[in-house]
Design a protein around this motif. Structure first.
Motif, PDB file in Angstrom:
ATOM      1  N   ASN A 192       0.801  -1.237   0.000  1.00 24.32           N
ATOM      2  CA  ASN A 192       0.000   0.000   0.000  1.00 24.32           C
ATOM      3  C   ASN A 192       0.828   1.279   0.000  1.00 24.32           C
ATOM      4  O   ASN A 192       0.315   2.345   0.349  1.00 24.32           O
ATOM      5  N   THR A 193       2.090   1.204  -0.378  1.00 20.70           N
ATOM      6  CA  THR A 193       2.898   2.435  -0.397  1.00 20.70           C
ATOM      7  C   THR A 193       2.408   3.411  -1.462  1.00 20.70           C
ATOM      8  O   THR A 193       2.446   4.630  -1.266  1.00 20.70           O
ATOM      9  N   GLU A 194       1.947   2.891  -2.621  1.00 20.79           N
ATOM     10  CA  GLU A 194       1.435   3.786  -3.670  1.00 20.79           C
ATOM     11  C   GLU A 194       0.185   4.515  -3.211  1.00 20.79           C
ATOM     12  O   GLU A 194       0.029   5.720  -3.430  1.00 20.79           O
ATOM     13  N   GLN A 195      -0.728   3.796  -2.567  1.00 22.46           N
ATOM     14  CA  GLN A 195      -1.983   4.408  -2.130  1.00 22.46           C
ATOM     15  C   GLN A 195      -1.762   5.478  -1.072  1.00 22.46           C
ATOM     16  O   GLN A 195      -2.448   6.506  -1.051  1.00 22.46           O
ATOM     17  N   ILE A 196      -0.806   5.237  -0.172  1.00 21.93           N
ATOM     18  CA  ILE A 196      -0.615   6.148   0.965  1.00 21.93           C
ATOM     19  C   ILE A 196       0.370   7.271   0.641  1.00 21.93           C
ATOM     20  O   ILE A 196       0.149   8.439   0.998  1.00 21.93           O
ATOM     21  N   ILE A 197       1.465   6.953  -0.056  1.00 19.59           N
ATOM     22  CA  ILE A 197       2.512   7.947  -0.323  1.00 19.59           C
ATOM     23  C   ILE A 197       2.346   8.583  -1.701  1.00 19.59           C
ATOM     24  O   ILE A 197       2.643   9.757  -1.897  1.00 19.59           O
ATOM     25  N   GLY A 198       1.845   7.809  -2.655  1.00 25.74           N
ATOM     26  CA  GLY A 198       1.734   8.285  -4.030  1.00 25.74           C
ATOM     27  C   GLY A 198       2.631   7.473  -4.947  1.00 25.74           C
ATOM     28  O   GLY A 198       3.549   6.784  -4.509  1.00 25.74           O
ATOM     29  N   GLU A 199       2.383   7.547  -6.266  1.00 23.29           N
ATOM     30  CA  GLU A 199       3.153   6.767  -7.231  1.00 23.29           C
ATOM     31  C   GLU A 199       4.560   7.335  -7.397  1.00 23.29           C
ATOM     32  O   GLU A 199       4.763   8.544  -7.460  1.00 23.29           O
ATOM     33  N   ASN A 200       5.531   6.412  -7.441  1.00 24.07           N
ATOM     34  CA  ASN A 200       6.935   6.752  -7.690  1.00 24.07           C
ATOM     35  C   ASN A 200       7.471   7.804  -6.718  1.00 24.07           C
ATOM     36  O   ASN A 200       8.255   8.682  -7.096  1.00 24.07           O
ATOM     37  N   GLU A 201       7.053   7.700  -5.482  1.00 21.87           N
ATOM     38  CA  GLU A 201       7.517   8.622  -4.442  1.00 21.87           C
ATOM     39  C   GLU A 201       8.580   7.934  -3.583  1.00 21.87           C
ATOM     40  O   GLU A 201       8.481   6.748  -3.275  1.00 21.87           O
ATOM     41  N   ASP A 202       9.587   8.717  -3.195  1.00 24.30           N
ATOM     42  CA  ASP A 202      10.637   8.178  -2.337  1.00 24.30           C
ATOM     43  C   ASP A 202      10.185   8.168  -0.881  1.00 24.30           C
ATOM     44  O   ASP A 202       9.425   9.035  -0.435  1.00 24.30           O
ATOM     45  N   PHE A 203      10.682   7.179  -0.133  1.00 23.57           N
ATOM     46  CA  PHE A 203      10.435   7.118   1.311  1.00 23.57           C
ATOM     47  C   PHE A 203      11.568   6.335   1.953  1.00 23.57           C
ATOM     48  O   PHE A 203      12.435   5.789   1.268  1.00 23.57           O
ATOM     49  N   LEU A 204      11.597   6.282   3.270  1.00 23.10           N
ATOM     50  CA  LEU A 204      12.678   5.626   4.013  1.00 23.10           C
ATOM     51  C   LEU A 204      12.166   4.460   4.841  1.00 23.10           C
ATOM     52  O   LEU A 204      11.053   4.509   5.369  1.00 23.10           O
ATOM     53  N   MET A 205      12.989   3.432   4.936  1.00 26.87           N
ATOM     54  CA  MET A 205      12.789   2.378   5.919  1.00 26.87           C
ATOM     55  C   MET A 205      13.989   2.403   6.855  1.00 26.87           C
ATOM     56  O   MET A 205      15.138   2.309   6.400  1.00 26.87           O
ATOM     57  N   THR A 206      13.751   2.549   8.153  1.00 29.89           N
ATOM     58  CA  THR A 206      14.837   2.574   9.132  1.00 29.89           C
ATOM     59  C   THR A 206      14.775   1.350  10.030  1.00 29.89           C
ATOM     60  O   THR A 206      13.703   0.804  10.285  1.00 29.89           O
ATOM     61  N   CYS A 207      15.939   0.921  10.494  1.00 27.49           N
ATOM     62  CA  CYS A 207      16.046  -0.224  11.409  1.00 27.49           C
ATOM     63  C   CYS A 207      16.836   0.185  12.633  1.00 27.49           C
ATOM     64  O   CYS A 207      17.954   0.701  12.512  1.00 27.49           O
ATOM     65  N   ASN A 208      16.253  -0.017  13.795  1.00 24.96           N
ATOM     66  CA  ASN A 208      16.924   0.199  15.075  1.00 24.96           C
ATOM     67  C   ASN A 208      16.834  -1.073  15.901  1.00 24.96           C
ATOM     68  O   ASN A 208      16.080  -1.994  15.584  1.00 24.96           O
ATOM     69  N   VAL A 209      17.578  -1.098  16.987  1.00 25.41           N
ATOM     70  CA  VAL A 209      17.513  -2.195  17.946  1.00 25.41           C
ATOM     71  C   VAL A 209      17.251  -1.604  19.321  1.00 25.41           C
ATOM     72  O   VAL A 209      17.897  -0.629  19.725  1.00 25.41           O
ATOM     73  N   GLU A 210      16.277  -2.174  20.038  1.00 27.53           N
ATOM     74  CA  GLU A 210      15.979  -1.707  21.383  1.00 27.53           C
ATOM     75  C   GLU A 210      16.071  -2.858  22.373  1.00 27.53           C
ATOM     76  O   GLU A 210      15.854  -4.022  22.015  1.00 27.53           O
ATOM     77  N   ASP A 211      16.414  -2.547  23.610  1.00 32.02           N
ATOM     78  CA  ASP A 211      16.416  -3.538  24.678  1.00 32.02           C
ATOM     79  C   ASP A 211      14.994  -4.043  24.893  1.00 32.02           C
ATOM     80  O   ASP A 211      14.052  -3.257  24.969  1.00 32.02           O
ATOM     81  N   TYR A 212      14.831  -5.351  24.964  1.00 34.21           N
ATOM     82  CA  TYR A 212      13.491  -5.942  25.009  1.00 34.21           C
ATOM     83  C   TYR A 212      12.700  -5.481  26.231  1.00 34.21           C
ATOM     84  O   TYR A 212      11.509  -5.184  26.135  1.00 34.21           O
ATOM     85  N   LEU A 213      13.352  -5.418  27.387  1.00 34.20           N
ATOM     86  CA  LEU A 213      12.626  -5.066  28.609  1.00 34.20           C
ATOM     87  C   LEU A 213      12.465  -3.563  28.790  1.00 34.20           C
ATOM     88  O   LEU A 213      11.375  -3.064  29.015  1.00 34.20           O
ATOM     89  N   SER A 214      13.570  -2.820  28.691  1.00 33.18           N
ATOM     90  CA  SER A 214      13.530  -1.394  29.016  1.00 33.18           C
ATOM     91  C   SER A 214      13.034  -0.530  27.861  1.00 33.18           C
ATOM     92  O   SER A 214      12.573   0.587  28.075  1.00 33.18           O
ATOM     93  N   GLY A 215      13.129  -1.044  26.622  1.00 32.60           N
ATOM     94  CA  GLY A 215      12.773  -0.237  25.464  1.00 32.60           C
ATOM     95  C   GLY A 215      13.833   0.771  25.092  1.00 32.60           C
ATOM     96  O   GLY A 215      13.636   1.591  24.188  1.00 32.60           O
TER      97      GLY A 215
END
Length: 480
Positions: A192-215
């Motif tokens: 659903n990226t086309e429906q929400i962002i628009g056709e041929n639009e750039d966007f970012l995917m980020t990856c982080n790591v968090e401690d499971y208990l404390s966040g």
């Protein structure tokens, strides 16, 4: 006091095995087509040493397996697939694990899944069941698919069940990353990226790591990919974890638009072991124990209290504790025990240890049996690991059911409304093993109500829960 959790790794995955039987690991992921139709990917890993291999005229070895996969709803078979699989030819007596991947189209709904594996050379077979839910794909928001961990990937034009979106991918069937793995690689799809962002639009995917208990975010781990919207956006991402200490974590995935607004998020639990940051044998030997701490334990009680920290220890520490207990070297036990508490609670070591000691005695009084210490029982382990429940439902005499208790926690770490179901199938001891929990990393048995009421139906054909000690020698790492 900061408690460290070692969580079980069977997440959306089950193992089917028996004594002298074939052993198979199973995992599934759900994806969607560009037409928003769902399909499930089933992945099997066959532990080669549990199958019979037969040589051909050239001396190469191979195994032969019959696989049956059945999806049912309300007792009616919706989809069934039965086929044979030949392992790759092995050149010598050292045989490697082999795999099978299948894809099945399924409509939304809840399915009873059954897997049957038969070794065609030995005649031995095993089976397993679990519930699988296929949810509809929303159209009004960006959706991140299931995350599929992979061990290796490379570009290919070959069309096979191991290839997808132009890549060959070797699956990785566990959420545990041992010391020899310095990165997490995974495959994903965005819808659903086309429906929400628009056709041929750039966007970012980020990856982080968090401690499971404390966040708490691990600030030195961050990865981003620049993507372009489409009907389905597939991709492979790699997150470095070489400097990540041993522990329990969530992999956090976020989708951001050009204005850095978060449009979708997903978290996936994993466990890391990093020997570079673990206590070494040398450091333990050199430990100088605080006299006040030393005087809080009688020498005869050192093995007992060393064992009692297993509920709050990391899983990789179990083997070390077991070896120390077997060695009967109380000096090294004492040093390791003190090192554990110094690392767990560096600023309040003695007070936090005394608080935990009181809880160990409480667990012993309430949950100990003639053959198990309180901390060895499931109720004792859960009490020490997560604390006292907010409420307990106790049903010792419910008709047709084994005696059982349901412990309810309003909150554990980041999770809320958590329950643990314990039952007493032998009707004699005070053991009450864990039957089911909705806590991530604990035993999840979707047929728990059936098993609980098995008391008046001893001949019912139910699955064996294959219960085992949380600290026994059969604790093993999947795949590695």
């Amino acid at each position: 006091m900061k408690m460290r959790l070692g969580l079980t790794l069977l997440l959306s995955l089950f193992t089917i095995a028996g004594f002298g039987k074939p052993q198979v690991y199973f995992k599934y992921n759900i994806f969607h087509t560009p037409e928003s139709e769902a399909y499930i990917t089933t992945t099997l890993q066959f532990l080669s040493h549990t199958f019979k291999f037969i040589g051909n005229e050239e001396g190469a070895l191979s195994a032969k397996v019959e696989i049956t996969q059945i999806f049912s709803q309300n007792g009616e078979v919706v989809l069934a697939d039965k086929y044979e699989l030949n392992s790759p030819m092995m050149k010598d007596s050292t045989v490697e694990d082999f795999y099978d991947i299948q894809r099945y189209s399924l409509k939304e709904g809840i399915y009873d899944y059954e897997l049957i594996i038969e070794d065609q050379h030995s005649g031995e077979s095993v089976s397993g069941k679990q519930s699988i839910t296929v949810n509809p794909l929303p159209s009004d928001k960006i959706v991140i698919s299931d995350i599929e961990f992979i061990e290796d990937a490379y570009r290919t034009d070959e069309n096979s069940n191991f290839s997808k979106s132009g890549y060959f991918m070797l699956p990785y069937l566990t959420n545990y990353f041992p010391p020899d793995m310095n990165k997490i690689a995974f495959y994903y799809e965005l819808y659903n990226t086309e429906q929400i962002i628009g056709e041929n639009e750039d966007f970012l995917m980020t990856c982080n790591v968090e401690d499971y208990l404390s966040g708490e975010l691990m600030n030195d781990i961050f990865k981003f990919n620049k993507l372009r919207s489409g009907t389905v956006c597939p991709g492979i991402s790699v997150v470095p974890i070489d400097q990540l200490p041993s522990g329990d974590y969530n992999l956090l995935i976020n989708i951001l638009n050009k204005n850095y607004d978060t449009l979708a998020t997903k978290e996936v639990f994993f466990q890391r072991r990093n020997d570079l940051l673990n206590l070494s044998a040398t450091s333990v030997e050199d430990v100088e124990i605080d006299p006040t701490f030393k005087n809080s334990i009688n020498r005869d009680s050192i093995p007992y209290f060393l064992g009692s920290i297993m509920p709050i220890s990391e899983r990789y520490e179990y083997e070390t504790i077991r070896k120390l207990l077997k060695s009967r070297d109380t000096v090294m036990m004492e040093k390791y025990f003190y090192s554990f508490w110094k690392e767990t609670s560096p600023n309040n070591t003695y007070v936090d240890w005394l608080e935990y000691k009181d809880q160990v005695r409480y667990a012993e009084k309430l949950f100990g049996t003639q053959i198990k210490y309180g901390w060895e029982t499931d109720r004792g382990r859960i009490h020490l690991k997560y604390g006292s429940p907010n409420s307990i439902i106790d049903r010792p005499n419910e008709p047709s059911a084994y005696p059982y208790q349901i412990w309810h926690y309003y909150r554990i770490g980041k999770r809320s409304d958590v329950r643990f179901v314990f039952y007493n199938p032998d009707l004699v001891t005070n053991d009450y093993p864990l039957l089911h929990s909705d806590m991530q990393g604990e035993l999840q048995n979707y047929r728990w109500e059936i098993d609980l009421h098995k008391r008046d139906n001893p001949n019912t054909n139910l699955d064996d829960t294959n219960g085992s000690s949380h600290y026994g020698g059969n604790v093993r790492t999947l795949y590695r």
